[in-house]
Structures are given as C-alpha cells and as structure tokens.
Design an enzyme around this catalytic site. Structure first.
Site, PDB file in Angstrom:
ATOM      1  N   CYS A  97       0.809  -1.220   0.000  1.00 24.64           N
ATOM      2  CA  CYS A  97       0.000   0.000   0.000  1.00 24.64           C
ATOM      3  C   CYS A  97       0.843   1.271   0.000  1.00 24.64           C
ATOM      4  O   CYS A  97       0.437   2.291  -0.586  1.00 24.64           O
ATOM      5  CB  CYS A  97      -0.982   0.008   1.162  1.00 24.64           C
ATOM      6  N   HIS A 175      -2.315   1.368   7.207  1.00 24.95           N
ATOM      7  CA  HIS A 175      -2.649   1.397   5.785  1.00 24.95           C
ATOM      8  C   HIS A 175      -2.387   2.787   5.211  1.00 24.95           C
ATOM      9  O   HIS A 175      -2.666   3.803   5.865  1.00 24.95           O
ATOM     10  CB  HIS A 175      -4.127   1.017   5.604  1.00 24.95           C
TER      11      HIS A 175
END
Length: 276
Positions: A97, A175
C-alpha cells in the site's frame, strides 16, 4: 505469502524510494498541520496563486476491521465510470500500500513529473489495464518490488523458518492511501476500496497542483476520517508529495546570475562609451 515487506512512514524513505524507481525532481515532506497558515508557509500559493506544486497527499492510519465494515463512504466512482485520465489500482498484494500510494500520485501527474524510463515503460504497458490487473501488475513488477523492499523495516520479514500468521484484532495494522487533484476534482485513492472516491471539487481557475485550493478540499476529507477514529486512535501520519524544493531555488539562483551578468555587461558598455 507476500514477499513485499512493510516500510517506515518516513518522508526521507519515501523520497529515496521514488529516486530508486528513477523519479527525478520530486520529494516528500511530512505535514504536522493543514491549517491555512501552515500550508501557505510550506508551499505558498495563497488565494490560488502560484506556489510549490503539491502533487498529492499520503495518509497513514491504523486500519480497524470494525470501522472498515461500518464506514459509509459517499462519492465512490463505479469502476465502469472511472475517468480514463485517472490512474486507480486495486491493491492485490499484501504490504504494497505504501508504494501503491506513491505510484497513484506519480502516475496521476505523469505530465508534470519526471518518472524515469522504468515507470514510463510500466505506465505504457499497463495503460489499458483495469484496476484489478493494475494492482496485479504492480505486485508482479520485480523492479518496483525490489525498490520497495530496499527500505524494509527491521521487523518487516519474519525470520527464516518461522511461519507467517494472519494479523489478529490485537495487532496494529496500518494502511496508506493517497489524495490527488485531477482536473478540478479531488480523489481519495485507496486500493482496498472498489473504486476511487470523489471527496470534492475545487474552482476551475485553480486547476493546477500549484494552488492550495485542492489541499483545502482534501483537508476536509482527512479531518472527517480522523474524527471517525478519534475516540480510539491517535496514530496518524500525513505526507505531501511535492516538487523538489531545490528546483525553484536553482531557477532563482540562475536568474540572479543572469541578471547580475546583464547588469555588469551594461555597466561595462557605459564605461567604454564614456571613455570614448
């Protein structure tokens, strides 16, 4: 099992990562505040004026399963309606990510930044890919994976012989997502979502990365997301992907040298004329 590591949320690491991918003239700065005075001090561009180009924002937050399930998002663009000019890739590879957020910003400003030959070739090869295949292509790229893994955290890989386990609710799972301006619209690009999310629009006359107007739109979206987690989480990080600050400084220095040279030459000519 993913062979992509986790990397630190650090502007120096992200800048070096981009350089190792062949990108030139771009850097990453950490943001501690998004108020108007801070943005103006860092990037200029007050009242829509010209300042340092800000190509995108990278936001790190602690991913929580409960909030992810219950969160209601507006503005999601169906995959069939994703604008052809907008780069959006679904995340198909664990731990990718961070790099995917960087690529989302770079590829959405490919006309303004120097990507380098490797990323240009990747962009050309995948230009017709749908978001899921784009994500697969990123995960399968040895060049991108190698650059990413060069910045592994010390605890990013389990020691050889140990079994990888699935993260539990007690683990901290972070994230990265990106916010980018594109043709008057600000998008949230999160590879775990089904599509890009429109978070707002900004005025027609400010449609460039040198204006702070799009950052104000992104600021509202980021603040709402932080408020969603405020009661249980304080671990957030925000970084801006900008033009290398040395570029305008070098340009200003070069202009000063040229102006000084012209003034010196003019003075010499005047002295010669007086002597004659």
């Amino acid at each position: 099992m993913s062979d992509w590591c986790t990397i630190e949320s650090d502007p120096g690491v992200f800048t070096e990562l981009m350089e190792s991918l062949g990108v030139d003239g771009v850097e990453v700065d950490e943001l501690w505040s998004l108020d108007d005075d801070t943005l103006e001090a860092l990037f200029g561009g007050k009242d829509g004026g010209t300042g340092l180009p800000v190509y995108g924002l990278i936001f790190l937050f602690k991913w929580q399963r409960e909030h992810s399930k219950n969160e209601v998002r507006g503005g999601e663009v169906p995959l069939k309606d994703v604008p052809p000019h907008l780069f959006f890739a679904q995340q198909m590879t664990t731990n990718a990510c961070a790099t995917q957020a960087i690529l989302s910003i770079l590829f959405n400003h490919s006309q303004q930044v120097q990507l380098g030959s490797n990323l240009r070739e990747f962009q050309s090869f995948t230009s017709s890919f749908p978001p899921d295949l784009l994500g697969e292509a990123i995960g399968a790229s040895e060049e991108i994976k190698k650059a990413h893994n060069n910045f592994a955290r010390h605890d990013a890989f389990l020691e050889e012989g140990k079994t990888q386990r699935v993260a539990t609710d007690d683990d901290d799972v972070f994230h990265f997502i990106a916010y980018v301006p594109s043709r008057g619209t600000v998008y949230e690009l999160d590879g775990l979502q089904k599509g890009p999310i429109v978070v707002g629009d900004y005025a027609e006359k400010y449609k460039n990365a040198k204006s702070l107007e799009w950052l104000k739109v992104a600021r509202t979206a980021i603040q709402k997301r932080m408020e969603l987690y405020a009661s249980t989480e304080i671990k957030f990080n925000l970084m801006a992907v900008t033009q290398d600050r040395r570029i305008p400084l070098k340009a200003a220095l070069e202009k000063w040298k040229n102006d000084t040279s012209s003034e010196t030459s003019s003075e010499q000519q005047q002295q010669q004329q007086q002597q004659q």
